[in-house]
Scaffold this active site. Structure first.
Site, PDB file in Angstrom:
ATOM      1  N   ASP A   1       0.872  -1.164   0.000  1.00  0.00           N
ATOM      2  CA  ASP A   1       0.000   0.000   0.000  1.00  0.00           C
ATOM      3  C   ASP A   1       0.922   1.231   0.000  1.00  0.00           C
ATOM      4  OD1 ASP A   1      -2.400   1.604   0.415  1.00  0.00           O
ATOM      5  OD2 ASP A   1      -1.653   1.878   2.458  1.00  0.00           O
TER       6      ASP A   1
ATOM      7  N   ASP B   1      -0.069   5.153   0.836  1.00  0.00           N
ATOM      8  CA  ASP B   1      -0.264   6.167   1.876  1.00  0.00           C
ATOM      9  C   ASP B   1      -0.236   5.519   3.262  1.00  0.00           C
ATOM     10  OD1 ASP B   1      -0.897   8.366  -0.017  1.00  0.00           O
ATOM     11  OD2 ASP B   1      -2.658   7.156  -0.461  1.00  0.00           O
TER      12      ASP B   1
HETATM   13  O1  LIG Z   1      -8.472  10.645  -2.913  1.00  0.00           O
HETATM   14  P1  LIG Z   1      -7.416   9.745  -3.420  1.00  0.00           P
HETATM   15  O2  LIG Z   1      -6.038  10.396  -3.486  1.00  0.00           O
HETATM   16  O3  LIG Z   1      -7.797   9.095  -4.702  1.00  0.00           O
HETATM   17  O4  LIG Z   1      -7.225   8.610  -2.348  1.00  0.00           O
HETATM   18  C1  LIG Z   1      -8.227   7.667  -1.991  1.00  0.00           C
HETATM   19  C2  LIG Z   1      -7.824   7.005  -0.679  1.00  0.00           C
HETATM   20  O5  LIG Z   1      -6.517   6.457  -0.818  1.00  0.00           O
HETATM   21  C3  LIG Z   1      -6.036   5.754   0.295  1.00  0.00           C
HETATM   22  O6  LIG Z   1      -4.723   5.373   0.035  1.00  0.00           O
HETATM   23  C4  LIG Z   1      -6.069   6.587   1.558  1.00  0.00           C
HETATM   24  O7  LIG Z   1      -5.826   5.728   2.635  1.00  0.00           O
HETATM   25  C5  LIG Z   1      -7.424   7.238   1.739  1.00  0.00           C
HETATM   26  O8  LIG Z   1      -7.411   8.135   2.813  1.00  0.00           O
HETATM   27  C6  LIG Z   1      -7.812   7.976   0.490  1.00  0.00           C
HETATM   28  O9  LIG Z   1      -9.056   8.551   0.683  1.00  0.00           O
END
Ligand SMILES: O=P(O)(O)OC[C@H]1O[C@@H](O)[C@H](O)[C@@H](O)[C@@H]1O
Length: 247
Positions: A14, A16
């Site tokens: 993963d 983030d």
């Molecule tokens: O809004 P994005 O950048 O497409 O990300 C979607 C999700 O991605 C995930 O990696 C995060 O943990 C979430 O918090 C986030 O909402």
């Protein structure tokens, strides 16, 4: 050798919260989004969005799934709207756009904060001959990987854009991790999943992956285990048998 069972041949990371410190930035953008919306809807007495709400309903899920899941937890129904909805619109897409606008600004201001322990783990995994994919629900993954300097490690990327394009079910469904293993040409049983989100470790367990590493960035080690982690670490460097400090 790098803290994984011997028959593991691939790592599915993963992004983030596992490779970069951007999970906290996403959480902040979500809080601003939902608190703003709830205040507009309910007035100053609104019930704020909490860290527990983030962990349970939003973390790790594709953007619009996060909006739907949190709203459902409060018994709130909004129209879906469309991808071009303005950030002021009280629709699922409008709130998703509001959050994206905020998170892009926050990441631009503060940077992706790559974890040093994760950089070292990526180097060790590559040196050990393991295949490497990034599997993230974020549609902003490529920019974050580039800014963190991690792109050269990544042989396959399944991100929010691919999930939408290929109509995959988001985490906690295992589809994005299964697609990551497939892109690397390995069976799920030979791949390790690395996740900081409850929905993510749950996806690892649901997909019968060979090993699920829970990365505890938010004081939720027990919950990570309960949702499917085989082992829980505070930093990937722990799997290398060190503390993450530079030798
Ligand atoms: O809004 P994005 O950048 O497409 O990300 C979607 C999700 O991605 C995930 O990696 C995060 O943990 C979430 O918090 C986030 O909402």
């Amino acid at each position: 050798m790098i803290g994984l069972p011997d028959d593991i041949t691939a790592c599915l990371f993963d992004l983030d919260g596992v490779l970069t410190g951007t999970a906290a930035l996403h959480r902040e953008a979500w809080k601003q989004t939902f608190d703003g919306f709830l205040r507009e809807r309910d007035g100053d007495g609104f019930r704020p969005f909490t860290d527990a709400d983030y962990a349970e309903y939003v973390d790790g899920r594709p953007r619009l799934d996060g909006v739907r899941s949190f709203l459902a937890s409060r018994g709130i129904e909004l129209p879906e709207g469309g991808p071009d909805d303005p950030v002021t619109e009280h629709t699922v897409n409008g709130l998703g756009n509001r959050k994206n606008h905020l998170v892009l600004r926050i990441i631009a201001e503060r940077g992706p904060n790559p974890f040093e322990g994760s950089r070292r783990y990526l180097e060790a995994a590559r040196a050990a001959g393991l295949k490497i994919a990034v599997v993230t629900s974020s549609a902003n993954a490529q920019a974050v990987l580039d800014a963190a300097g991690f792109t050269p490690f990544v042989q396959a990327r399944i991100d929010g854009l691919v999930i939408t394009r290929d109509r995959l079910r988001g985490k906690p469904a295992p589809d994005s991790f299964v697609a990551g293993a497939k892109a690397l040409g390995v069976e799920p049983a030979r791949a390790a999943v690395f996740e900081d989100a409850l929905a993510g470790v749950e996806a690892g367990r649901a997909g019968h992956f060979g090993f699920v590493v829970g990365v505890n960035r938010a004081n939720q080690a027990e919950a990570l285990r309960a949702h499917g982690a085989d082992v829980v670490v505070d930093d990937l460097a722990e799997l290398l048998g060190d503390t993450g400090e530079t030798a």
